[in-house]
Design an enzyme around this catalytic site. Sequence first.
Site, PDB file in Angstrom:
ATOM      1  N   HIS A  64      -1.545  -1.209   6.218  1.00  0.00           N
ATOM      2  CA  HIS A  64      -0.360  -1.030   5.358  1.00  0.00           C
ATOM      3  C   HIS A  64       0.236  -2.395   5.026  1.00  0.00           C
ATOM      4  O   HIS A  64       1.032  -2.954   5.783  1.00  0.00           O
ATOM      5  CB  HIS A  64       0.679  -0.128   6.043  1.00  0.00           C
ATOM      6  N   PHE A  76      15.399  -7.390  -1.395  1.00  0.00           N
ATOM      7  CA  PHE A  76      13.957  -7.159  -1.208  1.00  0.00           C
ATOM      8  C   PHE A  76      13.254  -7.052  -2.564  1.00  0.00           C
ATOM      9  O   PHE A  76      12.251  -7.717  -2.820  1.00  0.00           O
ATOM     10  CB  PHE A  76      13.796  -5.875  -0.397  1.00  0.00           C
ATOM     11  N   PHE A  92      10.435  -9.800  -5.019  1.00  0.00           N
ATOM     12  CA  PHE A  92       9.209  -9.490  -5.764  1.00  0.00           C
ATOM     13  C   PHE A  92       9.324 -10.005  -7.200  1.00  0.00           C
ATOM     14  O   PHE A  92       8.394 -10.578  -7.764  1.00  0.00           O
ATOM     15  CB  PHE A  92       8.943  -7.979  -5.783  1.00  0.00           C
ATOM     16  N   GLY A 119       7.967   1.235  -3.508  1.00  0.00           N
ATOM     17  CA  GLY A 119       9.387   1.087  -3.843  1.00  0.00           C
ATOM     18  C   GLY A 119      10.214   1.979  -2.933  1.00  0.00           C
ATOM     19  O   GLY A 119       9.682   2.783  -2.170  1.00  0.00           O
ATOM     20  N   HIS A 153       3.258   6.560   0.689  1.00  0.00           N
ATOM     21  CA  HIS A 153       4.470   6.254   1.460  1.00  0.00           C
ATOM     22  C   HIS A 153       5.275   7.563   1.521  1.00  0.00           C
ATOM     23  O   HIS A 153       5.503   8.194   0.490  1.00  0.00           O
ATOM     24  CB  HIS A 153       5.344   5.248   0.719  1.00  0.00           C
ATOM     25  N   GLU A 187      10.110   7.313   4.625  1.00  0.00           N
ATOM     26  CA  GLU A 187      10.752   6.015   4.947  1.00  0.00           C
ATOM     27  C   GLU A 187      12.245   6.182   4.636  1.00  0.00           C
ATOM     28  O   GLU A 187      12.779   5.559   3.729  1.00  0.00           O
ATOM     29  CB  GLU A 187      10.125   4.888   4.106  1.00  0.00           C
ATOM     30  N   HIS A 232       4.306   4.720   6.629  1.00  0.00           N
ATOM     31  CA  HIS A 232       5.500   4.786   7.477  1.00  0.00           C
ATOM     32  C   HIS A 232       5.629   6.114   8.225  1.00  0.00           C
ATOM     33  O   HIS A 232       5.524   6.164   9.425  1.00  0.00           O
ATOM     34  CB  HIS A 232       6.793   4.507   6.698  1.00  0.00           C
ATOM     35  N   ASP A 247       3.355  -4.368   6.740  1.00  0.00           N
ATOM     36  CA  ASP A 247       4.041  -4.118   5.471  1.00  0.00           C
ATOM     37  C   ASP A 247       4.140  -5.382   4.602  1.00  0.00           C
ATOM     38  O   ASP A 247       3.320  -5.584   3.717  1.00  0.00           O
ATOM     39  CB  ASP A 247       5.435  -3.515   5.738  1.00  0.00           C
TER      40      ASP A 247
HETATM   41 ZN   LIG Z   1       5.046  -0.312   2.375  1.00  0.00          ZN
END
Ligand SMILES: [Zn+2]
Length: 513
Positions: A112, A209, A213, A328, A358, A361, A386, A443
């Site tokens: 991951h 976060f 990117f 995301g 995903h 999460e 996750h 991650d």
């Molecule tokens: Zn991830």
Amino acid sequence: MSVGGPSGWPALLFLLLAMVLSFFCSAKSIDDERDELLKREAMVRLGGQLVLKKEEEDVNGKLMALKRAEIMEAMKTQKFPPSMHFFQAKKLIEKSEVFHVLKKMPKGAALHLHDFGILDMDWLVKNVTYRPYCHMCITPRGTLRFKFALPISPAPKKEDCSKWILLENYRKELQNVTEFDNGLLKTFTLVTENPEVTYADQDDIWTKFETIFFTISGLVHYAPVFRDYIIRGLEEFYLDNVIYLELRAMLHPVYELNGKTHDKEWCVKTYKEVADQFAKDHPEFIGLKIIYSDHRSKDASFIKKSVRTAMALRNRFPKTVAGFDLVGREDTGHTLYDYKDALLIPSLEYVNLPYFLHAGETDWKGTSIDNNLLDALIMNSTRIGHGFALNKHPAIMEDLRKKDIPIEVCPISNQVLKLVSDLRNHPAVSLMAIGQPMVISSDDPGFFGAKGLTYDFYEGFMGLGGMDADLRTLKQLAFNSIKYSAMMPAEKEAAMKTWEKIWDKFIVDQARK
Ligand SMILES: [Zn+2]
Ligand SMILES: *[C@@H]1O[C@H](CO)[C@@H](O)[C@H](O)[C@H]1NC(C)=O
Ligand SMILES: *[C@@H]1O[C@H](CO)[C@@H](O)[C@H](O)[C@H]1NC(C)=O
Ligand SMILES: *[C@@H]1O[C@H](CO)[C@@H](O)[C@H](O)[C@H]1NC(C)=O
């Protein structure tokens, strides 16, 4: 009066004897019961069924002695790295002897990871922004953008950005370049001295976060950097004793200095070429696969197209493209259920497109977001990214176990993104205790100030596993990472052999110490 039984002195003796016996018997039976319970728990925990070889037992003994000492010390000082924020724990972790053993341990695969989160950001600052033709501008929101272009050509739209500044010239005018570079590094990672103060809540940290990117996008999508990033990324994991990676990748256009761009196929081909070359140069390295991913903020109609793109890419590169995922933030994105029509396309058309979704999460139990776990299961996700909320869903937990579908636990990511603060309270603690299928991954280690996979293994071994987890747990986690990978059966078999070989060597080295 006595009725033929022992009388007087012998009777008293008998009574005493009976009391003493019953005392010992009941004491023994309590211990037996405890032993039995402990054994039952030991059997179900992750790795509990593994039988270690003699040499492995020796290494386990040494490792557990180190672990016990560190935990005892932490109980005294009340400074236990997994219970602290990673940004503050990192230096302590690096002093840990357990950490150094884990670093050397062949950890198998990292399953991951996200395309541009895998590398130490220092390299972006010190190497990439120092390359010729690197320009920078500042958006009205105050975030940075970068672009490589011949001096006259780049002209951002006025509303997008300030005028492009050539970094080479800019640095020449600065009084203190180190200070500037440190500032850049800060904008490229989430790391701060006081994360609890810097990031008030999950919204705060996710905003930063996603901004990272956006900020590094112009750097990493420049063709020469794109290529070097992959090589450096593989190297970083290889040096951390990881032999295979699966990357969630968005495959955005990659550009050249003259403005020419490359499409998704070019990106996959480049990933493949670079990884094949790296594997040739590093005999114990297996390679990488791509999980094509789109962003869950997009409308369902876009995702339909992305699923078709994923089908086409997998058809074209069956050995390199493993499947599809949505990335995301789950809490603010579309649910998997919103995308059900898109996600059903392959099965309706009898096309095999594995999912690596995903899901879970989130801290919001019982919401439509939390229900992503349901849909990940229903869509036959090969693994669950996750699965942080899984322990709140007994039926899904059971089905995942029956179908042998693992969750990909990323302890540091979960902590940094504020799902849990003390990793001893991470849901994977109980999932590990019942042997739920899982792998450990990292991650976006580059964003978190981590590196490779070892920091997350440390958190997993010390924080999630507690005093119970031993070499069996670690061996099972490494084993799982290959077992649950998207490699094809023959590839998997070869990878397992390679891993066993380097594992045995690790054991011999450790046993000698
Ligand atoms: Zn991830
Ligand atoms: C960046 O790294 C590459 C190798 O990965 C090297 O060839 C190049 O000279 C470096 N550039 C700078 C500006 O440090
Ligand atoms: C430049 O900034 C760095 C970091 O803030 C500092 O350690 C260093 O002393 C400064 N150098 C000069 C020459 O001022
Ligand atoms: C999931 O797998 C089951 C059993 O193989 C199959 O019947 C079902 O159609 C699959 N669902 C999807 C969405 O692929």
